[in-house]
Design a protein around this motif. Structure first.
Motif, PDB file in Angstrom:
ATOM      1  N   VAL A  70       0.843  -1.195   0.000  1.00 34.33           N
ATOM      2  CA  VAL A  70       0.000   0.000   0.000  1.00 34.33           C
ATOM      3  C   VAL A  70       0.884   1.252   0.000  1.00 34.33           C
ATOM      4  O   VAL A  70       0.618   2.217  -0.713  1.00 34.33           O
ATOM      5  N   TRP A  71       1.948   1.215   0.800  1.00 33.19           N
ATOM      6  CA  TRP A  71       2.875   2.351   0.864  1.00 33.19           C
ATOM      7  C   TRP A  71       3.519   2.604  -0.503  1.00 33.19           C
ATOM      8  O   TRP A  71       3.637   3.744  -0.946  1.00 33.19           O
ATOM      9  N   THR A  72       3.914   1.526  -1.182  1.00 32.36           N
ATOM     10  CA  THR A  72       4.511   1.638  -2.510  1.00 32.36           C
ATOM     11  C   THR A  72       3.509   2.216  -3.508  1.00 32.36           C
ATOM     12  O   THR A  72       3.868   3.040  -4.356  1.00 32.36           O
TER      13      THR A  72
ATOM     14  N   ASP B  75       3.915   5.504  -5.768  1.00 26.14           N
ATOM     15  CA  ASP B  75       3.770   5.478  -7.224  1.00 26.14           C
ATOM     16  C   ASP B  75       2.743   6.508  -7.687  1.00 26.14           C
ATOM     17  O   ASP B  75       2.959   7.219  -8.686  1.00 26.14           O
ATOM     18  N   GLU B  76       1.627   6.568  -6.974  1.00 25.45           N
ATOM     19  CA  GLU B  76       0.561   7.499  -7.340  1.00 25.45           C
ATOM     20  C   GLU B  76       1.038   8.943  -7.268  1.00 25.45           C
ATOM     21  O   GLU B  76       0.650   9.786  -8.087  1.00 25.45           O
ATOM     22  N   HIS B  77       1.888   9.237  -6.305  1.00 26.80           N
ATOM     23  CA  HIS B  77       2.381  10.608  -6.121  1.00 26.80           C
ATOM     24  C   HIS B  77       3.750  10.825  -6.760  1.00 26.80           C
ATOM     25  O   HIS B  77       4.429  11.806  -6.477  1.00 26.80           O
ATOM     26  N   LYS B  78       4.131   9.861  -7.637  1.00 20.95           N
ATOM     27  CA  LYS B  78       5.372   9.978  -8.410  1.00 20.95           C
ATOM     28  C   LYS B  78       6.603  10.258  -7.542  1.00 20.95           C
ATOM     29  O   LYS B  78       7.438  11.111  -7.868  1.00 20.95           O
ATOM     30  N   VAL B  79       6.685   9.540  -6.449  1.00 20.97           N
ATOM     31  CA  VAL B  79       7.852   9.658  -5.580  1.00 20.97           C
ATOM     32  C   VAL B  79       9.033   8.991  -6.283  1.00 20.97           C
ATOM     33  O   VAL B  79       8.912   7.849  -6.745  1.00 20.97           O
ATOM     34  N   PRO B  80      10.181   9.655  -6.407  1.00 24.91           N
ATOM     35  CA  PRO B  80      11.346   9.096  -7.100  1.00 24.91           C
ATOM     36  C   PRO B  80      11.733   7.718  -6.559  1.00 24.91           C
ATOM     37  O   PRO B  80      11.610   7.445  -5.373  1.00 24.91           O
ATOM     38  N   LYS B  81      12.204   6.848  -7.447  1.00 27.60           N
ATOM     39  CA  LYS B  81      12.576   5.484  -7.070  1.00 27.60           C
ATOM     40  C   LYS B  81      13.716   5.451  -6.057  1.00 27.60           C
ATOM     41  O   LYS B  81      13.852   4.487  -5.291  1.00 27.60           O
ATOM     42  N   ASP B  82      14.560   6.506  -6.071  1.00 24.65           N
ATOM     43  CA  ASP B  82      15.693   6.513  -5.146  1.00 24.65           C
ATOM     44  C   ASP B  82      15.369   7.168  -3.807  1.00 24.65           C
ATOM     45  O   ASP B  82      16.245   7.341  -2.962  1.00 24.65           O
ATOM     46  N   ASN B  83      14.094   7.514  -3.597  1.00 22.89           N
ATOM     47  CA  ASN B  83      13.688   8.080  -2.312  1.00 22.89           C
ATOM     48  C   ASN B  83      13.925   7.034  -1.223  1.00 22.89           C
ATOM     49  O   ASN B  83      13.477   5.893  -1.353  1.00 22.89           O
ATOM     50  N   PRO B  84      14.651   7.365  -0.156  1.00 21.43           N
ATOM     51  CA  PRO B  84      14.989   6.365   0.877  1.00 21.43           C
ATOM     52  C   PRO B  84      13.790   5.709   1.543  1.00 21.43           C
ATOM     53  O   PRO B  84      13.906   4.602   2.078  1.00 21.43           O
ATOM     54  N   THR B  85      12.631   6.352   1.509  1.00 18.88           N
ATOM     55  CA  THR B  85      11.452   5.760   2.150  1.00 18.88           C
ATOM     56  C   THR B  85      10.860   4.618   1.324  1.00 18.88           C
ATOM     57  O   THR B  85       9.945   3.941   1.769  1.00 18.88           O
TER      58      THR B  85
ATOM     59  N   SER C  42      -2.610  16.466  13.597  1.00 14.97           N
ATOM     60  CA  SER C  42      -3.521  15.425  13.166  1.00 14.97           C
ATOM     61  C   SER C  42      -3.628  15.460  11.649  1.00 14.97           C
ATOM     62  O   SER C  42      -4.321  16.302  11.079  1.00 14.97           O
ATOM     63  N   TYR C  43      -2.903  14.556  10.992  1.00 12.01           N
ATOM     64  CA  TYR C  43      -2.881  14.528   9.537  1.00 12.01           C
ATOM     65  C   TYR C  43      -3.955  13.578   9.012  1.00 12.01           C
ATOM     66  O   TYR C  43      -4.142  12.481   9.523  1.00 12.01           O
ATOM     67  N   VAL C  44      -4.647  14.014   7.965  1.00  8.86           N
ATOM     68  CA  VAL C  44      -5.691  13.203   7.347  1.00  8.86           C
ATOM     69  C   VAL C  44      -5.321  13.010   5.879  1.00  8.86           C
ATOM     70  O   VAL C  44      -4.943  13.970   5.207  1.00  8.86           O
ATOM     71  N   PRO C  45      -5.386  11.782   5.346  1.00 13.40           N
ATOM     72  CA  PRO C  45      -5.027  11.543   3.955  1.00 13.40           C
ATOM     73  C   PRO C  45      -5.827  12.412   2.988  1.00 13.40           C
ATOM     74  O   PRO C  45      -7.010  12.681   3.222  1.00 13.40           O
ATOM     75  N   THR C  46      -5.182  12.859   1.933  1.00 13.10           N
ATOM     76  CA  THR C  46      -5.888  13.611   0.900  1.00 13.10           C
ATOM     77  C   THR C  46      -6.863  12.671   0.204  1.00 13.10           C
ATOM     78  O   THR C  46      -6.811  11.444   0.385  1.00 13.10           O
ATOM     79  N   LYS C  47      -7.719  13.225  -0.617  1.00 12.71           N
ATOM     80  CA  LYS C  47      -8.700  12.419  -1.325  1.00 12.71           C
ATOM     81  C   LYS C  47      -8.008  11.385  -2.220  1.00 12.71           C
ATOM     82  O   LYS C  47      -8.432  10.227  -2.291  1.00 12.71           O
ATOM     83  N   ASP C  48      -6.931  11.811  -2.887  1.00 13.63           N
ATOM     84  CA  ASP C  48      -6.200  10.901  -3.778  1.00 13.63           C
ATOM     85  C   ASP C  48      -5.540   9.767  -2.993  1.00 13.63           C
ATOM     86  O   ASP C  48      -5.583   8.598  -3.400  1.00 13.63           O
ATOM     87  N   ALA C  49      -4.905  10.125  -1.866  1.00 12.27           N
ATOM     88  CA  ALA C  49      -4.232   9.115  -1.053  1.00 12.27           C
ATOM     89  C   ALA C  49      -5.243   8.121  -0.479  1.00 12.27           C
ATOM     90  O   ALA C  49      -5.007   6.910  -0.473  1.00 12.27           O
ATOM     91  N   ALA C  50      -6.368   8.640   0.007  1.00 14.78           N
ATOM     92  CA  ALA C  50      -7.405   7.776   0.570  1.00 14.78           C
ATOM     93  C   ALA C  50      -7.948   6.819  -0.485  1.00 14.78           C
ATOM     94  O   ALA C  50      -8.247   5.655  -0.200  1.00 14.78           O
ATOM     95  N   SER C  51      -8.041   7.316  -1.727  1.00 11.64           N
ATOM     96  CA  SER C  51      -8.537   6.483  -2.827  1.00 11.64           C
ATOM     97  C   SER C  51      -7.569   5.341  -3.132  1.00 11.64           C
ATOM     98  O   SER C  51      -7.994   4.207  -3.397  1.00 11.64           O
ATOM     99  N   VAL C  52      -6.262   5.629  -3.077  1.00 12.38           N
ATOM    100  CA  VAL C  52      -5.257   4.600  -3.332  1.00 12.38           C
ATOM    101  C   VAL C  52      -5.316   3.515  -2.252  1.00 12.38           C
ATOM    102  O   VAL C  52      -5.284   2.322  -2.552  1.00 12.38           O
ATOM    103  N   ILE C  53      -5.399   3.933  -1.000  1.00 17.96           N
ATOM    104  CA  ILE C  53      -5.460   2.980   0.116  1.00 17.96           C
ATOM    105  C   ILE C  53      -6.698   2.096  -0.008  1.00 17.96           C
ATOM    106  O   ILE C  53      -6.624   0.875   0.147  1.00 17.96           O
TER     107      ILE C  53
END
Length: 294
Positions: free
Chosen positions: A99-101, A105-115, A251-262
């Protein structure tokens, strides 16, 4: 044979019914898997053949310590089961990482991002908050009301209490693995976002929670850890809405896009969790994985 109590105790039979069971043995910092191929009822020995061709004989006690898969013929619930600590927990984290991956991917996080290395920050309070209730049932940590409903006779209840299986020694079937993996991943991410304390907490965990830390890969220096903490904080800010102004806690709440991916990753209709569990091996025809034995 061990007496079978309600299914969540996950007892299993010893002896010939364990033929086909899988074991894992540690040798020189590596784990090797093998299969129980035969049982000598007279000598009470199990013949184990490892995947690289090596073989050995084990008694009941030695076998119990190495079991990772129990066939349905031996399990108290009649279903193929995997060991909680050695096989089940890795499946839980594989689903969470998937799910984290997908979020990355949805947010185009670079492949070399340490997370993206799979080293998700795991605060102890978040992990405990995400644990399904079933993990505590019958573990001896509490007196389950269902125990009293199941056994009206006090002597039978006392015997059942003595036979409770510790959480790390339990065996879990495929249905439970899929269900708990889905629930844990959803709750873990929800609580992780909701209680994230910023990069400083990643680098300087709270002394209250002994597991409030990340398992850093070997060789990581302070500079690399700091880069990870900054990247992790950046992703939280990317995946979530800003916390309300003036709030005491962040208190962080997932954005609509993030919630949709999960939701998509964990939706029963997509069978994504089932695919991860089955591809990882551990049940039925997938119980045998490549490995070496010693």
């Amino acid at each position: 044979e061990e007496k079978a109590y309600p299914s969540f105790y996950r007892t299993y039979s010893l002896g010939a019914k364990l033929v086909g069971a899988r074991v894992s043995k540690k040798f020189k910092n590596e784990f090797y898997e093998g299969t129980v191929t035969a049982y000598d009822a007279k000598e009470k020995w199990y013949n184990v053949k490892y995947d690289d061709g090596d073989a050995e004989e084990l008694d009941d006690a030695a076998l119990k310590e190495k079991l990772i898969f129990v066939p349905g013929t031996a399990a108290s619930n009649g279903k193929d089961c995997i060991n909680f600590r050695r096989k089940f927990l890795p499946r839980i984290w594989e689903v969470t990482h998937a799910v984290w991956t997908a979020l990355c991917d949805e947010h185009k996080v670079p492949k070399d991002n340490p997370t993206r290395l799979g080293n998700i920050y795991r605060p102890d309070d978040v992990c405990m908050s995400a644990e399904p209730y079933s993990w505590n049932r019958g573990s001896g940590q509490d007196e389950d009301e269902e125990m009293y409903d199941e056994y009206s006779d006090s002597d039978e209840r006392d015997e059942a209490l003595k036979s409770m299986v510790g959480i790390e020694d339990r065996f879990v079937d495929r249905e439970e693995t899929v269900h708990d993996s889905r629930d844990f991943a959803e709750l873990f991410l929800e609580h992780l976002f909701d209680s994230f304390g910023g990069k400083e907490r990643v680098l300087n965990p709270s002394p209250v929670f002994f597991r409030d830390r990340i398992e850093w890969p070997k060789g990581w220096k302070a500079k690399k850890k700091e880069a990870y903490a900054e990247a992790f904080e950046g992703l939280i800010n990317t995946f979530c809405k800003d916390p309300p102004k003036g709030s005491y806690y962040d208190s962080y709440v997932p954005t609509k896009d993030a919630a949709s991916v999960i939701k998509k990753c964990l939706d029963k209709k997509t069978s994504s969790v089932e695919k991860i569990v089955d591809e990882a091996g551990g049940f039925g025809k997938n119980s045998k994985k490549r490995g070496r034995g010693k």
